[in-house]
Motif scaffolding. Structure first.
Motif, PDB file in Angstrom:
ATOM      1  N   SER A   1       1.034 -10.782   5.124  1.00 56.93           N
ATOM      2  CA  SER A   1      -0.601 -10.738   4.577  1.00 56.93           C
ATOM      3  C   SER A   1      -0.351 -10.845   2.977  1.00 56.93           C
ATOM      4  O   SER A   1      -1.394 -10.967   2.433  1.00 56.93           O
ATOM      5  CB  SER A   1      -1.294  -9.643   4.927  1.00 56.93           C
ATOM      6  OG  SER A   1      -1.348  -9.266   6.177  1.00 56.93           O
ATOM      7  N   CYS A   2       0.722 -10.633   2.639  1.00 52.45           N
ATOM      8  CA  CYS A   2       0.912 -10.794   1.146  1.00 52.45           C
ATOM      9  C   CYS A   2       2.500 -11.419   0.712  1.00 52.45           C
ATOM     10  O   CYS A   2       3.310 -11.152   1.495  1.00 52.45           O
ATOM     11  CB  CYS A   2       1.088  -9.253   0.474  1.00 52.45           C
ATOM     12  SG  CYS A   2       1.255  -9.216  -1.194  1.00 52.45           S
ATOM     13  N   ASP A   3       2.617 -12.118  -0.399  1.00 50.50           N
ATOM     14  CA  ASP A   3       3.763 -12.766  -0.558  1.00 50.50           C
ATOM     15  C   ASP A   3       4.566 -11.666  -1.576  1.00 50.50           C
ATOM     16  O   ASP A   3       4.132 -11.602  -2.696  1.00 50.50           O
ATOM     17  CB  ASP A   3       3.394 -14.007  -1.529  1.00 50.50           C
ATOM     18  CG  ASP A   3       4.734 -14.874  -1.782  1.00 50.50           C
ATOM     19  OD1 ASP A   3       5.926 -14.235  -1.855  1.00 50.50           O
ATOM     20  OD2 ASP A   3       4.731 -16.021  -2.008  1.00 50.50           O
ATOM     21  N   VAL A   4       5.271 -11.153  -0.866  1.00 49.68           N
ATOM     22  CA  VAL A   4       5.810  -9.894  -1.598  1.00 49.68           C
ATOM     23  C   VAL A   4       6.562 -10.632  -2.738  1.00 49.68           C
ATOM     24  O   VAL A   4       6.766  -9.729  -4.066  1.00 49.68           O
ATOM     25  CB  VAL A   4       6.800  -9.080  -0.638  1.00 49.68           C
ATOM     26  CG1 VAL A   4       7.692  -8.138  -1.531  1.00 49.68           C
ATOM     27  CG2 VAL A   4       5.832  -8.272   0.457  1.00 49.68           C
TER      28      VAL A   4
ATOM     29  N   ALA B   1      -2.428 -12.525  -1.972  1.00 52.79           N
ATOM     30  CA  ALA B   1      -2.905 -12.449  -0.324  1.00 52.79           C
ATOM     31  C   ALA B   1      -2.855 -13.793   0.212  1.00 52.79           C
ATOM     32  O   ALA B   1      -3.020 -14.734  -0.303  1.00 52.79           O
ATOM     33  CB  ALA B   1      -4.155 -11.982  -0.413  1.00 52.79           C
ATOM     34  N   GLN B   2      -2.416 -13.709   1.520  1.00 54.92           N
ATOM     35  CA  GLN B   2      -2.388 -15.054   2.342  1.00 54.92           C
ATOM     36  C   GLN B   2      -2.726 -14.624   3.813  1.00 54.92           C
ATOM     37  O   GLN B   2      -2.814 -13.496   3.988  1.00 54.92           O
ATOM     38  CB  GLN B   2      -0.941 -15.758   2.171  1.00 54.92           C
ATOM     39  CG  GLN B   2       0.139 -14.686   2.582  1.00 54.92           C
ATOM     40  CD  GLN B   2       1.530 -15.513   2.210  1.00 54.92           C
ATOM     41  OE1 GLN B   2       1.508 -16.198   1.181  1.00 54.92           O
ATOM     42  NE2 GLN B   2       2.552 -15.157   3.024  1.00 54.92           N
ATOM     43  N   GLY B   3      -2.794 -15.677   4.491  1.00 59.91           N
ATOM     44  CA  GLY B   3      -3.202 -15.205   5.933  1.00 59.91           C
ATOM     45  C   GLY B   3      -4.612 -15.316   6.261  1.00 59.91           C
ATOM     46  O   GLY B   3      -5.254 -16.105   5.735  1.00 59.91           O
ATOM     47  N   TYR B   4      -5.121 -14.288   6.887  1.00 61.75           N
ATOM     48  CA  TYR B   4      -6.221 -14.550   7.639  1.00 61.75           C
ATOM     49  C   TYR B   4      -7.489 -13.465   6.873  1.00 61.75           C
ATOM     50  O   TYR B   4      -8.224 -13.050   7.406  1.00 61.75           O
ATOM     51  CB  TYR B   4      -6.439 -14.063   8.975  1.00 61.75           C
ATOM     52  CG  TYR B   4      -6.174 -12.646   9.506  1.00 61.75           C
ATOM     53  CD1 TYR B   4      -4.863 -12.064   9.127  1.00 61.75           C
ATOM     54  CD2 TYR B   4      -7.253 -11.824   9.650  1.00 61.75           C
ATOM     55  CE1 TYR B   4      -4.605 -10.629   9.417  1.00 61.75           C
ATOM     56  CE2 TYR B   4      -7.100 -10.642   9.894  1.00 61.75           C
ATOM     57  CZ  TYR B   4      -5.802  -9.970   9.735  1.00 61.75           C
ATOM     58  OH  TYR B   4      -5.587  -8.509  10.092  1.00 61.75           O
TER      59      TYR B   4
ATOM     60  N   ARG C   1      -0.704   1.065  -0.910  1.00 59.43           N
ATOM     61  CA  ARG C   1      -0.169   1.135  -2.336  1.00 59.43           C
ATOM     62  C   ARG C   1      -0.404   0.104  -3.369  1.00 59.43           C
ATOM     63  O   ARG C   1      -0.535   0.460  -4.422  1.00 59.43           O
ATOM     64  CB  ARG C   1       1.084   1.657  -2.327  1.00 59.43           C
ATOM     65  CG  ARG C   1       1.661   2.720  -1.587  1.00 59.43           C
ATOM     66  CD  ARG C   1       1.061   3.889  -2.479  1.00 59.43           C
ATOM     67  NE  ARG C   1       1.590   5.191  -1.806  1.00 59.43           N
ATOM     68  CZ  ARG C   1       0.950   6.361  -1.945  1.00 59.43           C
ATOM     69  NH1 ARG C   1      -0.187   6.413  -2.838  1.00 59.43           N
ATOM     70  NH2 ARG C   1       1.149   7.469  -1.543  1.00 59.43           N
ATOM     71  N   VAL C   2      -0.658  -1.048  -2.760  1.00 61.96           N
ATOM     72  CA  VAL C   2      -0.905  -2.263  -3.546  1.00 61.96           C
ATOM     73  C   VAL C   2      -1.974  -3.228  -2.938  1.00 61.96           C
ATOM     74  O   VAL C   2      -1.833  -3.251  -1.918  1.00 61.96           O
ATOM     75  CB  VAL C   2       0.464  -3.182  -3.856  1.00 61.96           C
ATOM     76  CG1 VAL C   2       0.094  -4.254  -4.642  1.00 61.96           C
ATOM     77  CG2 VAL C   2       1.701  -2.392  -4.429  1.00 61.96           C
ATOM     78  N   ARG C   3      -2.982  -3.485  -3.780  1.00 65.62           N
ATOM     79  CA  ARG C   3      -3.895  -4.415  -3.402  1.00 65.62           C
ATOM     80  C   ARG C   3      -3.340  -5.856  -3.587  1.00 65.62           C
ATOM     81  O   ARG C   3      -3.270  -6.393  -4.665  1.00 65.62           O
ATOM     82  CB  ARG C   3      -5.192  -4.163  -3.938  1.00 65.62           C
ATOM     83  CG  ARG C   3      -6.279  -5.228  -3.409  1.00 65.62           C
ATOM     84  CD  ARG C   3      -7.730  -4.876  -4.136  1.00 65.62           C
ATOM     85  NE  ARG C   3      -8.732  -5.708  -3.498  1.00 65.62           N
ATOM     86  CZ  ARG C   3      -9.128  -6.761  -4.024  1.00 65.62           C
ATOM     87  NH1 ARG C   3      -8.722  -6.984  -5.219  1.00 65.62           N
ATOM     88  NH2 ARG C   3     -10.155  -7.161  -3.568  1.00 65.62           N
ATOM     89  N   CYS C   4      -2.981  -6.792  -2.460  1.00 62.91           N
ATOM     90  CA  CYS C   4      -2.387  -8.048  -2.818  1.00 62.91           C
ATOM     91  C   CYS C   4      -3.404  -8.967  -3.646  1.00 62.91           C
ATOM     92  O   CYS C   4      -2.802 -10.051  -4.216  1.00 62.91           O
ATOM     93  CB  CYS C   4      -2.092  -8.710  -1.590  1.00 62.91           C
ATOM     94  SG  CYS C   4      -0.942  -7.518  -0.797  1.00 62.91           S
ATOM     95  N   ALA C   5      -4.650  -9.006  -3.517  1.00 63.58           N
ATOM     96  CA  ALA C   5      -5.446  -9.983  -4.140  1.00 63.58           C
ATOM     97  C   ALA C   5      -5.263  -9.782  -5.678  1.00 63.58           C
ATOM     98  O   ALA C   5      -5.997 -10.616  -6.404  1.00 63.58           O
ATOM     99  CB  ALA C   5      -6.806  -9.825  -3.508  1.00 63.58           C
TER     100      ALA C   5
ATOM    101  N   TYR D   1      10.943  -0.850  -4.633  1.00 57.82           N
ATOM    102  CA  TYR D   1       9.597  -0.152  -4.217  1.00 57.82           C
ATOM    103  C   TYR D   1       8.869  -1.178  -3.266  1.00 57.82           C
ATOM    104  O   TYR D   1       8.383  -0.794  -2.230  1.00 57.82           O
ATOM    105  CB  TYR D   1       9.006   0.391  -5.133  1.00 57.82           C
ATOM    106  CG  TYR D   1       7.674   1.145  -4.921  1.00 57.82           C
ATOM    107  CD1 TYR D   1       7.808   2.485  -4.527  1.00 57.82           C
ATOM    108  CD2 TYR D   1       6.368   0.544  -5.007  1.00 57.82           C
ATOM    109  CE1 TYR D   1       6.763   2.913  -4.032  1.00 57.82           C
ATOM    110  CE2 TYR D   1       5.196   1.211  -4.624  1.00 57.82           C
ATOM    111  CZ  TYR D   1       5.460   2.405  -4.129  1.00 57.82           C
ATOM    112  OH  TYR D   1       4.181   3.140  -3.723  1.00 57.82           O
ATOM    113  N   VAL D   2       8.643  -2.245  -3.930  1.00 54.14           N
ATOM    114  CA  VAL D   2       7.692  -3.162  -3.398  1.00 54.14           C
ATOM    115  C   VAL D   2       8.188  -3.801  -2.010  1.00 54.14           C
ATOM    116  O   VAL D   2       7.265  -4.143  -0.837  1.00 54.14           O
ATOM    117  CB  VAL D   2       7.181  -4.408  -4.447  1.00 54.14           C
ATOM    118  CG1 VAL D   2       6.355  -5.373  -3.878  1.00 54.14           C
ATOM    119  CG2 VAL D   2       6.510  -3.785  -5.466  1.00 54.14           C
ATOM    120  N   ARG D   3       9.350  -4.209  -1.932  1.00 50.77           N
ATOM    121  CA  ARG D   3      10.094  -4.800  -0.898  1.00 50.77           C
ATOM    122  C   ARG D   3       9.896  -3.656   0.528  1.00 50.77           C
ATOM    123  O   ARG D   3      10.145  -4.057   1.491  1.00 50.77           O
ATOM    124  CB  ARG D   3      11.797  -5.218  -1.177  1.00 50.77           C
ATOM    125  CG  ARG D   3      11.445  -6.237  -2.132  1.00 50.77           C
ATOM    126  CD  ARG D   3      12.776  -6.928  -2.123  1.00 50.77           C
ATOM    127  NE  ARG D   3      13.039  -8.140  -3.134  1.00 50.77           N
ATOM    128  CZ  ARG D   3      13.815  -8.024  -4.333  1.00 50.77           C
ATOM    129  NH1 ARG D   3      14.241  -6.848  -4.913  1.00 50.77           N
ATOM    130  NH2 ARG D   3      13.535  -8.978  -5.084  1.00 50.77           N
TER     131      ARG D   3
END
Length: 385
Positions: free
Chosen positions: A170-173, A130-133, A251-255, A204-206
């Protein structure tokens, strides 16, 4: 007056009345006891053939009382044993059914795991990407109304349901893909939870879109434990960075890299576990429902700058496009950042594209939305625990 002297000769027969049969003398017959503890045979007298309780004996009767089977009380117990067994079986079955239905009625209520926006969560799949705010977004969601009940659902196409930072992911994919594909067991578990093959993970993630939640959202989360994905019910705090599919579904929680699915139905208020936050109220949570058709873009709100912008499906920020607030001039959105409840989803994000610039945002060059390069993600099956 004279009376005759008493006769010297005693009575010649047994007395009449209750004492009959107890006179002394051989001709009086066998003595008859009047109490159970009196012996049936006088001391010193030979026992009658057969003994007490036998045919031809004295004392106890030769057979069981009327209505009682041979063997006395034991015969009566064994004759009723099947009836007793049936009764006990019915009681056990009733108790088991009662426990089952109580568990079923409370299954939906059960427990829910609260996951703050930047927390690792329960049994994380990967390190945070996760990144950003994310941290500040949890405190900066103006106009977010309380829900009318925890059964509230919001279509994934609703403008302003999700937020983000303009031109920033918001996320480093790519890092998320690297974490997932570096471990074969995690890749298998991740893919299995989402209904895809491990080899499909990068594409899928991209194809997912990087956003932040703007409402406390109910999901079925999946941790990674003992080499497998373990499903559990969770509430993700607003501000949480997630990747959503082209139907607007998280679908995915970035943290933590956890795969996500729709929540299970809830009956009542579940017991909250994990780390909470001051504004958490179960009745204010929502569940996202899929859009009726694939979305080409999502309309997001930046709570830090107050901007509205459009992010193409699969976008990470570099293709964002500033737009005016959806519903301007109507009652659809009465305050900045207020997702209208139960908005009817439609193709293209459920809104009419406004002019490319607005007083609140600098002009931006229109960008043609680019469809995902990977095939549309498969429909997520029923949520499991």
């Amino acid at each position: 007056m004279t009376s005759e002297p008493p006769s010297e000769q005693g009575p010649t027969g047994p007395p009449s009345g209750p004492l009959a049969g107890h006179g002394g003398g051989p001709s009086s017959g066998a003595p008859e006891p009047t109490r159970p503890d009196w012996p049936s045979t006088p001391p010193g007298a030979p026992a009658a053939p057969g003994g007490p309780g036998r045919p031809g004996g004295t004392g106890e009767p030769s057979g069981p009382p009327p209505g009682e089977p041979p063997g006395g009380g034991q015969g009566r117990w064994w004759s009723s044993a099947p009836r007793v067994a049936l009764l006990l079986g019915a009681l056990v079955a009733a108790a088991a059914l009662t426990i089952f239905f109580l568990r079923q009625s409370g299954a939906g209520a059960g427990e829910v795991y609260l996951q703050p926006a930047t927390a690792d969560g329960q049994d994380p799949f990967t390190r945070s990407t996760a990144q950003g705010y994310s941290a500040s977004a949890a405190q900066a969601a103006p106009g977010t109304p309380p829900s009318p009940g925890a059964g509230r659902t919001v279509p994934g196409s609703t403008p302003g349901l999700y937020g983000g930072s303009y031109s920033a992911p918001s996320c480093d994919v790519e890092r998320q893909i690297g974490y997932l594909t570096a471990d074969g067991s995690k890749a298998n578990a991740f893919a299995g939870a989402l209904g895809i093959e491990p080899a499909q993970i990068p594409g899928y993630v991209r194809a997912l879109t990087s956003v932040q939640l703007r409402l406390d959202t109910r999901v079925t989360d999946h941790g990674f434990k003992d080499g497998a994905a373990t499903g559990f019910q969770a509430v993700l705090q607003k501000g949480t960075a997630v990747l959503v599919d082209d139907r607007g579904m998280p679908r995915v929680r970035c943290a933590c890299g956890d795969p996500l699915g729709p929540p299970s139905p809830a009956n009542g208020t579940p017991k909250a576990r994990g780390g909470g936050w001051d504004s958490y109220r179960w009745e204010n949570t929502v569940a996202v429902t899929p859009a009726d058709a694939p979305l080409t873009a999502l309309t997001l709100y930046d709570p830090t700058s107050g901007r509205w912008f459009e992010r193409p499906a699969g976008g990470t920020g570099d293709t964002d496009r500033a737009v005016s607030r959806p519903g301007t001039g109507s009652s659809q959105s009465s305050a900045p950042g207020t997702p209208p409840p139960n908005t009817s989803p439609s193709t293209g994000g459920g809104y009419s594209t406004p002019p490319a610039s607005s007083p609140s945002a600098p002009p931006a060059t229109p960008v043609t939305p680019t469809p995902p390069t990977a095939p549309p993600p498969p429909a997520y099956g029923p949520a499991h625990r």
